[in-house]
Design an enzyme around this catalytic site. Structure first.
Site, PDB file in Angstrom:
ATOM      1  N   HIS A 120       0.807  -1.222   0.000  1.00  0.00           N
ATOM      2  CA  HIS A 120       0.000   0.000   0.000  1.00  0.00           C
ATOM      3  C   HIS A 120       0.844   1.278   0.000  1.00  0.00           C
ATOM      4  O   HIS A 120       0.361   2.340   0.379  1.00  0.00           O
ATOM      5  CB  HIS A 120      -0.977  -0.016   1.187  1.00  0.00           C
ATOM      6  N   CYS A 158       6.190  19.483 -13.620  1.00  0.00           N
ATOM      7  CA  CYS A 158       4.999  19.838 -14.419  1.00  0.00           C
ATOM      8  C   CYS A 158       4.033  20.769 -13.690  1.00  0.00           C
ATOM      9  O   CYS A 158       3.040  21.199 -14.289  1.00  0.00           O
ATOM     10  CB  CYS A 158       4.269  18.570 -14.855  1.00  0.00           C
ATOM     11  N   ALA A 239       0.522  -7.837  18.920  1.00  0.00           N
ATOM     12  CA  ALA A 239       1.804  -8.030  18.232  1.00  0.00           C
ATOM     13  C   ALA A 239       2.978  -7.899  19.196  1.00  0.00           C
ATOM     14  O   ALA A 239       3.913  -8.707  19.157  1.00  0.00           O
ATOM     15  CB  ALA A 239       1.929  -6.997  17.108  1.00  0.00           C
TER      16      ALA A 239
HETATM   17  P1  OAD Z   1      -7.307  -2.613  10.011  1.00  0.00           P
HETATM   18  O1  OAD Z   1      -7.357  -1.301  10.725  1.00  0.00           O
HETATM   19  O2  OAD Z   1      -8.393  -2.974   9.081  1.00  0.00           O
HETATM   20  O3  OAD Z   1      -7.254  -3.802  11.068  1.00  0.00           O
HETATM   21  C1  OAD Z   1      -6.371  -3.758  12.139  1.00  0.00           C
HETATM   22  C2  OAD Z   1      -6.351  -5.123  12.768  1.00  0.00           C
HETATM   23  O4  OAD Z   1      -5.371  -5.106  13.773  1.00  0.00           O
HETATM   24  C3  OAD Z   1      -7.662  -5.543  13.433  1.00  0.00           C
HETATM   25  O5  OAD Z   1      -7.976  -6.870  13.055  1.00  0.00           O
HETATM   26  C4  OAD Z   1      -7.347  -5.466  14.922  1.00  0.00           C
HETATM   27  O6  OAD Z   1      -8.044  -6.452  15.692  1.00  0.00           O
HETATM   28  C5  OAD Z   1      -5.865  -5.748  14.921  1.00  0.00           C
HETATM   29  N1  OAD Z   1      -5.143  -5.178  16.050  1.00  0.00           N
HETATM   30  C6  OAD Z   1      -5.438  -4.078  16.791  1.00  0.00           C
HETATM   31  N2  OAD Z   1      -4.508  -3.877  17.729  1.00  0.00           N
HETATM   32  C7  OAD Z   1      -3.580  -4.854  17.574  1.00  0.00           C
HETATM   33  C8  OAD Z   1      -2.356  -5.178  18.227  1.00  0.00           C
HETATM   34  N3  OAD Z   1      -1.893  -4.434  19.222  1.00  0.00           N
HETATM   35  N4  OAD Z   1      -1.667  -6.274  17.803  1.00  0.00           N
HETATM   36  C9  OAD Z   1      -2.127  -7.024  16.782  1.00  0.00           C
HETATM   37  N5  OAD Z   1      -3.275  -6.767  16.130  1.00  0.00           N
HETATM   38  C10 OAD Z   1      -3.993  -5.695  16.510  1.00  0.00           C
HETATM   39  O7  OAD Z   1      -5.882  -2.666   9.329  1.00  0.00           O
HETATM   40  P2  OAD Z   1      -5.400  -3.468   8.051  1.00  0.00           P
HETATM   41  O8  OAD Z   1      -5.907  -4.865   8.084  1.00  0.00           O
HETATM   42  O9  OAD Z   1      -3.940  -3.230   7.945  1.00  0.00           O
HETATM   43  O10 OAD Z   1      -5.470   0.361   3.137  1.00  0.00           O
HETATM   44  O11 OAD Z   1      -6.124  -2.693   6.925  1.00  0.00           O
HETATM   45  C11 OAD Z   1      -5.864  -3.049   5.614  1.00  0.00           C
HETATM   46  C12 OAD Z   1      -5.895  -1.835   4.768  1.00  0.00           C
HETATM   47  O12 OAD Z   1      -7.132  -1.166   4.912  1.00  0.00           O
HETATM   48  C13 OAD Z   1      -4.880  -0.756   5.149  1.00  0.00           C
HETATM   49  O13 OAD Z   1      -3.603  -0.978   4.598  1.00  0.00           O
HETATM   50  C14 OAD Z   1      -5.499   0.443   4.578  1.00  0.00           C
HETATM   51  C15 OAD Z   1      -6.867   0.204   5.157  1.00  0.00           C
HETATM   52  O14 OAD Z   1      -7.853   1.011   4.816  1.00  0.00           O
HETATM   53  C16 OAD Z   1      -5.293   1.447   2.389  1.00  0.00           C
HETATM   54  O15 OAD Z   1      -5.065   2.541   2.865  1.00  0.00           O
HETATM   55  C17 OAD Z   1      -5.376   1.169   0.933  1.00  0.00           C
END
Ligand code: OAD
Length: 259
Positions: A120, A158, A239
């Site tokens: 991303h 540009c 984590a």
């Molecule tokens: P999310 O914000 O969707 O999900 C975060 C995840 O981390 C959730 O499942 C939580 O339960 C978990 N979580 C929270 N605290 C945690 C901790 N301390 N240790 C481990 N896990 C924990 O984030 P992503 O899955 O990364 O995309 O989201 C995917 C994509 O959606 C992002 O890269 C972004 C977003 O919108 C774009 O910007 C294109």
């Protein structure tokens, strides 16, 4: 949990090709909010998924650039947490380890990992919205602590607006990164997924692909996610707590012998 930890540790010790796949939860304990957390301060009335779109940038470039500047400042203040350090240890110890991240921060590198495959993009790689020329990351703009609109700089080439070097909703992922991540997922024998909700595609396909290709999938997340169904082993927890425990269980430090 103990039994699951033992299974995961053995898989890590024995794996010949490991993929670590990280999402926003990886950096939560460094103080970087996830996408599911409510925004605070000035950003309270916005939804992250509405600010991270080409349409939002076209409609209000100062607002969107300001939001990314505010996030860049937050990430620069943040420190890698013990989970990032454990990932760097895994990358160094496990043969053929490939780190794939959805995160746009630089905390993996700052913890000692080699630059990850970024699905991303990055907060630190702005480019021109017109001609796509890479732009030099400027000094942080003065912003109130809670953030605010900041006009994006203009391209020296540009004259179009500079945009953040991240992937927005509705945009394609960087082709080479996706190809590399897919190849790694197809050929690994262990994939560790950390802190991702597993709902944003195509990134969410990576752990599923590894599972379909026969790899052991270990999931680290304090919440249940749709990836529960493909995870061979679930290690519920954060984590910063579970990853160091996994490293310790996989490669226990031998007791010191005295002569
Ligand atoms: P999310 O914000 O969707 O999900 C975060 C995840 O981390 C959730 O499942 C939580 O339960 C978990 N979580 C929270 N605290 C945690 C901790 N301390 N240790 C481990 N896990 C924990 O984030 P992503 O899955 O990364 O995309 O989201 C995917 C994509 O959606 C992002 O890269 C972004 C977003 O919108 C774009 O910007 C294109």
């Amino acid at each position: 949990m103990r039994q699951s930890m033992d299974v995961a540790a053995q898989a890590l010790r024995e794996a010949q090709a490991v993929v670590v796949f990280t999402g926003a939860g990886m950096s939560a304990e460094s103080g970087v909010p996830t996408f599911r957390d409510a925004l605070t301060g000035l950003w309270e009335r916005f939804d992250a998924t509405e600010l991270a779109t080409p349409e939002a940038f076209a409609r209000d470039p100062d607002l969107v650039w300001g939001w990314y500047e505010w996030r860049r400042a937050m990430v620069m203040r943040a420190r890698p947490n013990p989970g990032h350090v454990a990932v760097a240890t895994i990358a160094a110890q496990a043969p053929g380890c490939v780190l794939v991240t959805q995160n746009v921060d630089d905390l993996h590198e700052r913890a000692g990992s080699r630059p990850p495959i970024r699905l991303h993009g990055s907060l630190f790689a702005p480019r021109c919205s017109g001609c796509a020329t890479a732009a030099v990351m400027g000094e942080l703009a003065d912003q109130p602590a809670e953030g605010g609109p900041v006009p994006p700089p203009r391209c020296e080439n540009c004259g179009a607006r500079i945009r953040p070097g991240v992937v927005w909703f509705g945009e394609a992922l960087p082709e080479a990164s996706l190809v590399d991540a897919v190849a790694a997922a197809r050929t690994c024998d262990l994939l560790i997924t950390v802190g991702t909700s597993g709902v944003v595609y195509p990134a969410a396909e990576i752990p599923r692909l590894a599972a379909r290709s026969g790899a052991t999938v270990v999931q680290i997340n304090p919440q249940r996610t749709p990836l529960d169904e493909v995870a061979t082993v679930n290690l519920p927890g954060t984590a910063a707590s579970v990853l160091p425990a996994l490293v310790d269980a996989a490669w226990p430090v031998p007791p010191r012998t005295s002569v």
